[in-house]
Write an enzyme that holds these catalytic residues in place. Structure first.
Site, PDB file in Angstrom:
ATOM      1  N   GLY A 106     -10.084   9.176  36.737  1.00 39.01           N
ATOM      2  CA  GLY A 106      -9.130   8.959  35.654  1.00 39.01           C
ATOM      3  C   GLY A 106      -8.920  10.210  34.822  1.00 39.01           C
ATOM      4  O   GLY A 106      -7.833  10.453  34.294  1.00 39.01           O
ATOM      5  N   ALA A 107      -9.958  11.027  34.712  1.00 38.55           N
ATOM      6  CA  ALA A 107      -9.832  12.240  33.909  1.00 38.55           C
ATOM      7  C   ALA A 107      -8.813  13.179  34.532  1.00 38.55           C
ATOM      8  O   ALA A 107      -8.005  13.804  33.839  1.00 38.55           O
ATOM      9  CB  ALA A 107     -11.178  12.939  33.798  1.00 38.55           C
TER      10      ALA A 107
ATOM     11  N   GLY B 201      -7.418   0.762  -2.388  1.00 43.17           N
ATOM     12  CA  GLY B 201      -6.273  -0.131  -2.201  1.00 43.17           C
ATOM     13  C   GLY B 201      -5.113   0.564  -1.538  1.00 43.17           C
ATOM     14  O   GLY B 201      -5.251   1.261  -0.533  1.00 43.17           O
ATOM     15  N   GLY B 202      -3.916   0.397  -2.141  1.00 44.25           N
ATOM     16  CA  GLY B 202      -2.713   0.994  -1.568  1.00 44.25           C
ATOM     17  C   GLY B 202      -2.815   2.502  -1.443  1.00 44.25           C
ATOM     18  O   GLY B 202      -2.151   3.112  -0.605  1.00 44.25           O
TER      19      GLY B 202
HETATM   20  C1  HXC Z   1      -5.252   0.077 -13.677  1.00 45.11           C
HETATM   21  C2  HXC Z   1      -7.085   1.411 -13.415  1.00 45.11           C
HETATM   22  C3  HXC Z   1      -7.096   1.147 -12.013  1.00 45.11           C
HETATM   23  C4  HXC Z   1      -6.098   0.268 -11.493  1.00 45.11           C
HETATM   24  C5  HXC Z   1      -8.720   2.479 -12.460  1.00 45.11           C
HETATM   25  N1  HXC Z   1      -8.104   2.232 -13.641  1.00 45.11           N
HETATM   26  N2  HXC Z   1      -8.128   1.795 -11.462  1.00 45.11           N
HETATM   27  N3  HXC Z   1      -6.159   0.885 -14.228  1.00 45.11           N
HETATM   28  N4  HXC Z   1      -5.185  -0.231 -12.352  1.00 45.11           N
HETATM   29  N5  HXC Z   1      -6.027  -0.026 -10.201  1.00 45.11           N
HETATM   30  C6  HXC Z   1      -8.436   2.782 -14.933  1.00 45.11           C
HETATM   31  C7  HXC Z   1      -9.763   2.235 -15.481  1.00 45.11           C
HETATM   32  O1  HXC Z   1      -9.568   1.001 -16.127  1.00 45.11           O
HETATM   33  C8  HXC Z   1     -10.146   3.314 -16.464  1.00 45.11           C
HETATM   34  O2  HXC Z   1      -9.362   3.170 -17.637  1.00 45.11           O
HETATM   35  C9  HXC Z   1      -9.675   4.585 -15.774  1.00 45.11           C
HETATM   36  O3  HXC Z   1      -8.677   4.164 -14.833  1.00 45.11           O
HETATM   37  C10 HXC Z   1     -10.758   5.305 -15.027  1.00 45.11           C
HETATM   38  O4  HXC Z   1     -11.418   4.363 -14.200  1.00 45.11           O
HETATM   39  P1  HXC Z   1     -13.017   4.181 -14.164  1.00 45.11           P
HETATM   40  O5  HXC Z   1     -13.298   2.889 -13.526  1.00 45.11           O
HETATM   41  O6  HXC Z   1     -13.569   4.430 -15.522  1.00 45.11           O
HETATM   42  O7  HXC Z   1     -13.426   5.394 -13.218  1.00 45.11           O
HETATM   43  P2  HXC Z   1     -14.568   5.449 -12.133  1.00 45.11           P
HETATM   44  O8  HXC Z   1     -15.839   4.920 -12.691  1.00 45.11           O
HETATM   45  O9  HXC Z   1     -14.543   6.861 -11.645  1.00 45.11           O
HETATM   46  O10 HXC Z   1     -14.128   4.469 -10.948  1.00 45.11           O
HETATM   47  C11 HXC Z   1     -12.957   4.748 -10.209  1.00 45.11           C
HETATM   48  C12 HXC Z   1     -12.613   3.558  -9.297  1.00 45.11           C
HETATM   49  C13 HXC Z   1     -12.570   2.254 -10.117  1.00 45.11           C
HETATM   50  C14 HXC Z   1     -13.680   3.448  -8.171  1.00 45.11           C
HETATM   51  C15 HXC Z   1     -11.279   3.870  -8.623  1.00 45.11           C
HETATM   52  O11 HXC Z   1     -11.735   2.495 -11.269  1.00 45.11           O
HETATM   53  C16 HXC Z   1     -12.023   1.104  -9.349  1.00 45.11           C
HETATM   54  O12 HXC Z   1     -12.758   0.468  -8.581  1.00 45.11           O
HETATM   55  N6  HXC Z   1     -10.741   0.767  -9.591  1.00 45.11           N
HETATM   56  C17 HXC Z   1     -10.109  -0.350  -8.882  1.00 45.11           C
HETATM   57  C18 HXC Z   1      -9.958  -0.027  -7.431  1.00 45.11           C
HETATM   58  C19 HXC Z   1      -9.226  -1.097  -6.641  1.00 45.11           C
HETATM   59  O13 HXC Z   1      -9.818  -2.106  -6.242  1.00 45.11           O
HETATM   60  N7  HXC Z   1      -7.929  -0.875  -6.465  1.00 45.11           N
HETATM   61  C20 HXC Z   1      -7.189  -1.741  -5.614  1.00 45.11           C
HETATM   62  C21 HXC Z   1      -5.976  -2.167  -6.348  1.00 45.11           C
HETATM   63  S1  HXC Z   1      -5.109  -3.291  -5.303  1.00 45.11           S
HETATM   64  P3  HXC Z   1      -9.931   3.539 -19.081  1.00 45.11           P
HETATM   65  O14 HXC Z   1      -8.811   3.112 -20.004  1.00 45.11           O
HETATM   66  O15 HXC Z   1     -11.184   2.760 -19.257  1.00 45.11           O
HETATM   67  O16 HXC Z   1     -10.145   5.015 -19.048  1.00 45.11           O
HETATM   68  C22 HXC Z   1      -4.065  -2.349  -4.402  1.00 45.11           C
HETATM   69  C23 HXC Z   1      -3.238  -3.138  -3.405  1.00 45.11           C
HETATM   70  C24 HXC Z   1      -2.105  -2.368  -2.847  1.00 45.11           C
HETATM   71  O17 HXC Z   1      -3.977  -1.185  -4.510  1.00 45.11           O
HETATM   72  C25 HXC Z   1      -1.854  -2.854  -1.460  1.00 45.11           C
HETATM   73  C26 HXC Z   1      -0.774  -2.077  -0.799  1.00 45.11           C
HETATM   74  C27 HXC Z   1      -0.828  -2.273   0.716  1.00 45.11           C
END
Ligand code: HXC
Length: 515
Positions: free
Chosen positions: A405-406, A170-171
């Protein structure tokens, strides 16, 4: 009482050192990664870390967040030194809520960004984050915006380097994309807009994290990252090395690294390096290694658009940027990806006062529908833009083909190159003999009693007339034809002359880069 206050403070500090707790730290280690604090410890000179914001915590309550508070809130921030030079650094802590990005994280990172910009020192981000902290909603989105805005304002003023040391989603990927250089760690780092789970639900596509955004994807295919390293240790060492080529800010000269390599060294092998056969490749990296300070070349985007080589290097101790066509890959032709690679590198060099040394051996831009549909015109234009815009010292060496062009885009005086050298093997022409034949003598060749012999005669005549550096030297488009072995001392002497170069450009808010 005073003791109680100190005890409480020390407990808090102890907790902050533990991040998300021992079991989360163990998990981090099991997955082959260091913690945020361990990374900072390895990155900075011993004893120089000056932490800020260690105890900051979020104040959110939605979705039970009041029960999930950790001192530091998922990022470690502060200042320190790398090889005796000041830097600002932030390291996201995946052990705390997956390093997810919060408003407090942003405040801490913004503090570092702001001070780095004000004092003029590099800002390094060690990224390991699940993206916007979902439980913080719009606070987290706005927080990203604060970081991005500062990335853009600092761009070209202070070096900004991102290291991707875990999943960045994401961000979390846009800030690195706005910085100057991005390093990824093999096998443990990923960059994607959304993870495989969301991809599956939106597009139905089954893909692993590695396939979607692993280090090879971004260093070989997408061009999003410029470097990859085998593990956390190697990535950290690489960043230290990169910093050694860059000034602290855009008002400083690049750092001087003393060398034992003589500035007058000549390499006889260079005289033999260009094959007699124009279509035969040679080892470009070997060629460059014989000219620049021993062991000083560091390629950027080494595995992406390999038809072009861009690299940091040193000449007599001073950092320079190299741009070179690589005849060993697609004959060194210019295409969409190599245009992006070269133009961005020119702008990087120009921003941080690195002279640009260009080695031209290129048959021109790649023709065809694939390139045209992909916009090779606007991508190719970036090279012209990047070179012309750059006011740092620019020296070009035509080693072989400088065709069409190069020639114009890479090596010409009209791109405000200061000095153009050519080797006797240089060929400055509109096109090669095969392409020129039907245009210049098409009818005569067809009508000849022996068309094959007529074509061969034309090729010989064309080669004699145009496929050399002398026509260009006659009219000052090449400043000097030199022996290949002289290249190192010539470049060093010329750079000494050019080091006080001042070149003006029209006053404007900014140009419209052809992206
Ligand atoms: C809150 C989060 C989080 C998030 C992970 N966690 N991402 N909590 N917000 N975005 C938390 C999990 O719930 C978990 O908590 C702990 O972090 C570890 O994550 P896991 O999933 O257990 O780890 P892993 O299996 O290694 O997977 C990592 C990951 C996955 C691939 C990053 O967590 C994931 O897909 N997260 C979401 C990614 C995503 O789509 N983000 C986009 C957000 S939108 P616990 O309590 O269980 O330990 C965005 C928009 C911004 O960012 C735009 C700006 C331009």
């Amino acid at each position: 009482m005073a003791d109680q206050r100190l005890t409480k403070f020390r407990e808090l500090r102890e907790r902050s050192l533990l991040g998300g707790g021992q079991s989360a730290i163990d998990k981090q280690h099991q997955s082959g990664k260091y913690t945020a604090r361990e990374r900072i410890d390895k990155f900075l000179d011993k004893g120089t870390f000056n932490e800020l914001g260690a105890l900051a915590q979020h104040t959110k309550i939605d979705f039970d967040m009041d029960k999930k508070k950790f001192p530091g809130d998922g990022v470690v921030t502060g200042f320190g030194e790398v090889n005796g030079r000041a830097v600002g650094v932030f390291a996201q802590d995946f052990t705390i809520l997956g390093g997810s990005f919060s408003a407090v994280q942003a405040q801490k990172i913004n503090k570092i960004q702001d001070l780095c910009l004000e004092v003029g020192i590099p800002c390094i981000g060690l990224n390991d984050s699940g993206g916007a902290r979902v439980q913080e909603g719009v606070y987290s989105l706005a927080a990203y915006g604060e970081v991005f805005c500062r990335n853009v304002l600092a761009s070209g003023v202070i070096p900004q380097i991102s290291v991707i040391m875990g999943p960045c989603a994401g961000g979390a990927v846009y800030s690195p994309a706005l910085t100057d250089l991005t390093v990824m760690v093999d096998g443990t780092s990923y960059m994607f807009l959304t993870g495989p789970g969301v991809v599956k639900s939106v597009t139905g596509e089954d893909v692993t994290q590695e396939e979607l955004g692993g280090s090879t994807v971004h260093t070989q295919r997408s061009g999003v990252a410029q470097f990859r390293a085998a593990d956390d240790d190697a990535a950290i060492e690489l960043v230290k090395k990169i910093l050694g080529y860059l000034p602290q800010n855009n008002n400083e000269d690049t750092p001087f690294v003393p060398t034992k390599d003589s500035p007058t060294r000549m390499d006889e092998n260079l005289n033999e390096i260009i094959p007699d056969d124009d279509n035969k490749a040679y080892d470009l990296i070997d060629l460059l290694g014989r000219i620049f300070d021993t062991g000083s070349i560091l390629q950027i985007q080494e595995e992406y658009a390999r038809n072009a080589v861009v690299a940091f290097a040193r000449l007599d101790g001073r950092a320079v940027g190299i741009v070179a066509n690589n005849p060993g890959f697609m004959s060194g032709v210019l295409d969409i990806d190599s245009s992006d690679k070269i133009s961005r590198f020119c702008r990087l060099c120009d921003a941080y006062n690195l002279p640009i040394i260009t080695f031209v051996d290129c048959p021109g831009y790649l023709p065809g529908t694939q390139q045209e549909y992909g916009g090779v015109i606007r991508h190719g234009a970036k090279i012209i833009y990047g070179y012309t815009e750059a006011t740092v010292p620019k020296i070009c060496v035509v080693t072989r083909k400088a065709t069409g062009g190069a020639y114009v885009a890479l090596s010409s005086k009209q791109m405000r190159n200061d000095v153009v050298f050519a080797w006797p093997s240089g060929q400055v022409a509109v096109m090669g003999a095969a392409g020129a034949a039907p245009l210049v003598r098409g009818k005569e060749i067809k009508a000849a009693a022996d068309p094959k012999a007529a074509l061969a005669a034309f090729v010989e005549e064309y080669r004699e007339t145009f496929l050399n550096p002398y026509r260009a030297a006659d009219i000052g488009q090449v400043d000097e034809v030199i022996e290949p072995k002289e290249t190192r001392p010539r470049l060093i002497q010329m750079l000494q002359v050019l080091q006080t170069k001042v070149q003006a450009s029209p006053n404007k808010k900014h140009g419209i880069f052809p992206s």
